[in-house]
Structure formats: structure tokens, C-alpha cells
Motif scaffolding. Sequence first.
Motif, PDB file in Angstrom:
ATOM      1  N   ASP A  54       1.513  30.971  10.517  1.00 58.81           N
ATOM      2  CA  ASP A  54       0.900  30.350  11.688  1.00 58.81           C
ATOM      3  C   ASP A  54       0.835  31.395  12.798  1.00 58.81           C
ATOM      4  O   ASP A  54       1.638  32.339  12.815  1.00 58.81           O
ATOM      5  CB  ASP A  54       1.686  29.126  12.161  1.00 58.81           C
ATOM      6  N   CYS A 114       3.998  26.952  18.971  1.00 53.44           N
ATOM      7  CA  CYS A 114       3.124  26.613  20.081  1.00 53.44           C
ATOM      8  C   CYS A 114       3.683  27.274  21.333  1.00 53.44           C
ATOM      9  O   CYS A 114       4.898  27.221  21.580  1.00 53.44           O
ATOM     10  CB  CYS A 114       3.051  25.099  20.272  1.00 53.44           C
ATOM     11  N   ASN A 154       2.841  23.358  11.833  1.00 48.94           N
ATOM     12  CA  ASN A 154       1.623  23.404  12.628  1.00 48.94           C
ATOM     13  C   ASN A 154       1.700  22.636  13.946  1.00 48.94           C
ATOM     14  O   ASN A 154       1.118  21.564  14.105  1.00 48.94           O
ATOM     15  CB  ASN A 154       0.427  22.900  11.801  1.00 48.94           C
ATOM     16  N   ARG A 156       0.522  21.972  17.629  1.00 48.37           N
ATOM     17  CA  ARG A 156      -0.770  22.157  18.267  1.00 48.37           C
ATOM     18  C   ARG A 156      -0.772  21.561  19.676  1.00 48.37           C
ATOM     19  O   ARG A 156      -0.319  20.449  19.890  1.00 48.37           O
ATOM     20  CB  ARG A 156      -1.882  21.499  17.431  1.00 48.37           C
ATOM     21  N   THR A 212      -4.676  20.078  12.732  1.00 44.73           N
ATOM     22  CA  THR A 212      -5.530  20.657  13.765  1.00 44.73           C
ATOM     23  C   THR A 212      -6.090  19.553  14.633  1.00 44.73           C
ATOM     24  O   THR A 212      -6.011  18.368  14.290  1.00 44.73           O
ATOM     25  CB  THR A 212      -6.661  21.488  13.117  1.00 44.73           C
ATOM     26  N   ARG A 219      -7.199  14.282  15.468  1.00 42.82           N
ATOM     27  CA  ARG A 219      -6.403  15.139  14.590  1.00 42.82           C
ATOM     28  C   ARG A 219      -6.917  15.086  13.151  1.00 42.82           C
ATOM     29  O   ARG A 219      -7.366  14.047  12.671  1.00 42.82           O
ATOM     30  CB  ARG A 219      -4.930  14.720  14.633  1.00 42.82           C
TER      31      ARG A 219
END
Length: 696
Positions: A54, A114, A154, A156, A212, A219
Amino acid sequence: MILLLALLLQDPLEKELPRLKPTEAVDALKTFAVAPGFVMELVASEPQVVDPVDMVFDEEGRLWVCEMIDYPYGDKEGNPPQGRVKRLEDVDGDGRFERATVIAERLRWPTGLCLWDGGAYVISPPDLFYVKEGKRELVLTGFGAQNVQGLANNLRWGPDHWIYGSAGTNGGLLRNLKRPDAPPVSVQGRDFRFRPTGELEACSGGGQFGHTMDDAGRRFVCSNSLQARHIVLEDRHLSKNPNFAAPRVAASIAVDGDAGPVYRASAIEPWRVVRTRMRISGEVKGIVEPTWAFTSATGIFWDRDMLYIGDVSSNLVHRKRLTPFGSTFKAERVDEKSELITSTDNWFRPTNFASGPDGALYVCDMYRECIEHPYSIPDSIKKHLDLTSGKDRGRIWRVRAKDGRAWAKPKVDILEALRHPEPWWRRTASRLVYERKDASLIPDLRKLGALWELDILGALKPEDVAAALKSPDPKVRVHAIRLATPAQLAGHVEPDAQLRLELAWKAPAGLSEGADPWLRSAIAVASGEKTADVRIEAPKPLVAAPTGPRAPVVEKYRGALALRGDAVRGREIARKACLVCHRSNGEGQDVGPDLATVKARTPEELITHILDPNREVNPQFASTKIQTSAGDIVDGIVASETATSLTLKVAEGKSYTLLKSRIERRALSALSLMPEGLEAVMDLQGMADLVDYLRR
């Protein structure tokens, strides 16, 4: 004699399982084919970066990367945490990132990050940390870590200033270290979101590795053969009505089906060829994977109404164009019978993506000889492999239009960036507004109509929302609807189908005409409707399940291989025996996988799967047994789970959506929902006919 002994002792698989050699980074570009109009460039490689899974660019154009060096082993295998968060920097401005700074190390399986306030939040199951140079703070703990390929991942940044993450398939029970007195939050079957100020909530979920968001905060997730799913119904809305059980929360949006075709350029890895042979013969258990379809959809990424999806097993990057379709989307293949990126190098492992300040797509290439869970590889094969091979390698690639902008370090002016057409600029500026809390920006933010930025600064006024509701642009109105009160939305007429779904959560009156199932669910939740109390009537099995091993039955029916099949007769058999759970050519029920996904299998494979369905049970289609407080018992496949309900798919196209308050016990079975004993409804000729139909 010695030579004879050596031959007898030689492993028969040794010659079939040669090791695959890597391609050095300087030569790797020669292995790629890229769609017309694009070029591919090397941004970073070992030793500056290894095992990237990532990444994200900060406001200075530096690239922050998660390095999952300890994949696939963990503490139980004597493999201590080795993961890192690293910051890469292009010092001389040539587009190559030659300087690497370790921000955090000795992390267990870092899978997502993030940015925040000069540092980063990073998932390292079972924990989530905030890391900065010289700082490491535990923020959340309780993520499941039982399966290395089902980890949370992940993180976001959302337009609403929440940080969203996928809980993967491991789930978990999260404790919030920022608010130690708060009750734990379950993310079993769900995802999560949090804020730097300490708030934590569960979200609707449904993916494995990949997560994502678009500009509206919608999403998207993926999971192995499920290449693209849109989370339509969010838990924060559903939880407001504990008496309504939504039948599902996510839509499969790929026009070509969940396990759509892929067009790889690489050869099938020798160990996969051998494993497939062993699975077909019944020597080992496991799913017989198609070579022409998605089997490892990874790192789904939204950018300007396109979805990019990696397939790490097939060494390629796929792309789809998103268009609105009722309350959700349809995602259509862009590259006809080809892909955005393919490689002849089996070591190319596109695990994730990011957009850069230059408008280009950046690709994380974990660059491993083998990507697979160790438990999924038989020991007889595994002893010829090194599943850590490549842990000292990794690449990051830039994919840009031939006429695209050249790389340059960004200079972020918040107000200009909020107006920028590219998502990276807008999201970076939005985060900086939250971080800096600069009240002097408020007048200009009001002129821009930057609703969420005004909201996070405590400066949003009703007239700001009212003005945005009148905008001709649905990309503006969606945020106004989310921030409006029900009173402000009374009488609002919304022409956009996706925005009518947003409107329904707060002002459902007058929206039912022409509503699709998603909108009907939202109206029901917001209107306080209750789910009907229906007595469960589980369907009867097609045939009585036999006892004892299935090998003799399978062996007997291999006699069908010598017979000529008739697809017309086979279709009638399929209608009676298969289409109660499967779909084929528009017919049947959506419980198990579509029969189109098995057409490439050999007749031997099909006979084995039909007669011995419990030999190779895909976890995605494993059965769950539920006992309700009323004493009902039903077996089915979990289709979706929310804060208030659980939906099971069963045979004959039936599904049961149960309120969790009425579930007494639940247990995951090791068995398939597909019954054994189908030989009772067909002879050898019937099997030959069915196989002929399935292969056509």
C-alpha cells in the motif's frame, strides 16, 4: 547400485517444479505490455523499497509505503514481525525515488496506511498504530490475524473526514485505546471507520484485500474471484432500525460477472500446474482454479470513474469504466480481450495502487516468486518452493498517458487544490484543512461551497447546504444531502437515481415509485418498517446424502468419459439438478457460483466436483448453520451481514434474512451447501450429457 538407489530416492516432482528466476529491475520493463496510449516507468525498486502492499503521496510529493516483508509467515511459524512503513523521496526531481527513510519497523503484516499530521495510521493486525518519526502509538486493537490473506487492510481518507478501512475476512472485536471506556466494536463480516479525534464505528463490508472510495465516498471492494463490488447500504443507516433486516448490502457490479475473464501473458507457474493435477485426481483437497478468470482480485482502486484491479496470480492489472445504474453502478471492461498491464514475468505481483500529484497511476509490485497461503499448497509441493523468496525485492511503477504531465514535486495551495480536477489534490487539501484547523480559510471555503471542510471547522451554516442542494451538479448535491437535516430535505425533488438513495435515509416520502431493491430497503429502514416474522421452511435436499467415502462413486462415473454427451439432454438435467442453486445462461438461482465459471474445466474435474462436492469447498460458498430463538434451523451461505441482520442464501433461490436478535446459535460448516448423492438422479449417460452441457 548407487545410481539405482539415487533414482529410487529422487522426488518425482523435482523435475516438474523448477524455481522461477527474477528479472532485475533495470530489465523488468521489457517484460511488460501496456495498453496503447500509455507508458510505464520505474519509480523505485530494491533496496529502496521491498514488498510494497500500500502507498500514498503526501503534500510534499513524498511516497509513504507499507512493506509487508514478513508475508506469508507469522509468529506461529517462528517468523518475527519485520514489516515497515517507509517514506520515499525524489531528491533530484527526475521522477525516481532514491531516498528512503524508515518511519516504523518491526510491524506485523502491515497492510494499509493513511496520512495524518506528519505521520501515518498503519494497520498491523491485530493492531492499528499511529506512527511518526520517533513516535509509535497504539490506537486500535482486536483485528483478526488468523489468516494472512484475510487481514484488515487499505485505510482510505473519506470526503467526510473519516478514515475508512476494510476488516478483511478475519473480522475482529475492536477496542478503542483513545476511548478505553467505550464498548468493543464488532467488525465480523463488516468494515470500520475512525477519526483522529477518537470516534470508531463499524461499516458495511464484504471484501478481502482491496478497498477504495470515489469522490462521493461510495466504497468499492474486491475478493479473489469477486472482482468488483459496491457497498450500497451502509451500517450507519441500517443500524437506526434494528427491526428491519436488509437482505444484502453490496452489489456485484462487474458486467462480465464476478469471476470475469482475464487475458494474461505469463505462463502458469509449474507448482500451480502440479497442484491442479493433484486436486483433480483427489490426491489433495482444494479448489480447481480457472486460468482464464479472476482468482486473486487485489487492491481495487477508484480514479476518475475508473476502477483498477490487480490479479496477483495472473500478473496483470485490469481496468473497468464505471457508469451509474439505478442506485448503484455497472463496471464494464475497457480493454477488449487485453489488459491495461500484463507481464510475462511471474514475479510481477500488483498488490495495490495510488494516484499521484502528476495524475499518473502508481502500482505497488510486491515482486515475489510465489503468492499463496502456505496452507493452500501441499507439503509435497511446498518443499520445492521458498514462499519467502523475494522478501528482499519490490518495485513501484508509474503508468501515465503518453501525453500526460511529467513528474514534478507538488506545491499545494489548499484553496486551489480543492478546485483541482484530480482526486489526489482535493483529498490532500481536505485532509490539510482538518489537520491545520485554520479559521482564516472559512470565507474562501464558503465561496467554494466546500461543505465538509466548513463542517469540520464548525462553520457550516444551513444556507450553505441550501445553496448546494440547488446545484445542477449531482457531485455537489450528494454532499449537501448527507449534511442536510430532514427538514431541509422536505420537498426536495431529486432527479438522480443514486442521490434518491441518499435522500431516502432522511426523507423517504414520495420515493417509492420506480424504486429498485436498494432504494426500497432504504425507504423501509427510514420509515421504521419491521421485517415480517416468517417461519423458516428450509428446502428439502435433492437426494439423500450417502454415507462413506465418495471415491468409489467418482471412479464408477468416470465411465461417462467414454460416452458421447448430448448438451440438449444435459440442459434438462441441469435444470432439475443444478439450477436450483446455480445460474447458467440467464436461468437458475444465484446461490452458488455461476456455471459459466466451470466451462473451462476438464470432464474429469466436473465429474469429481459434481459427485464429491465436499472435497474442495471454497470458503466463499461454505455453509453456515443457524438456529433461531423460535427453534428453526437452516443451513445456507452467508450473503451479507450488517449490524442488525444476517442473510443466508439457500437452494431453490430462497434466502432468509434474519434479525440478529432472533439468532440463538450460528456455526460455520466445513461442508458445501451442494448435496452429495446426485448419482441417484442420473446414470452414466446422464452424467455424460450434463458434462457436455456444462462445457458448452
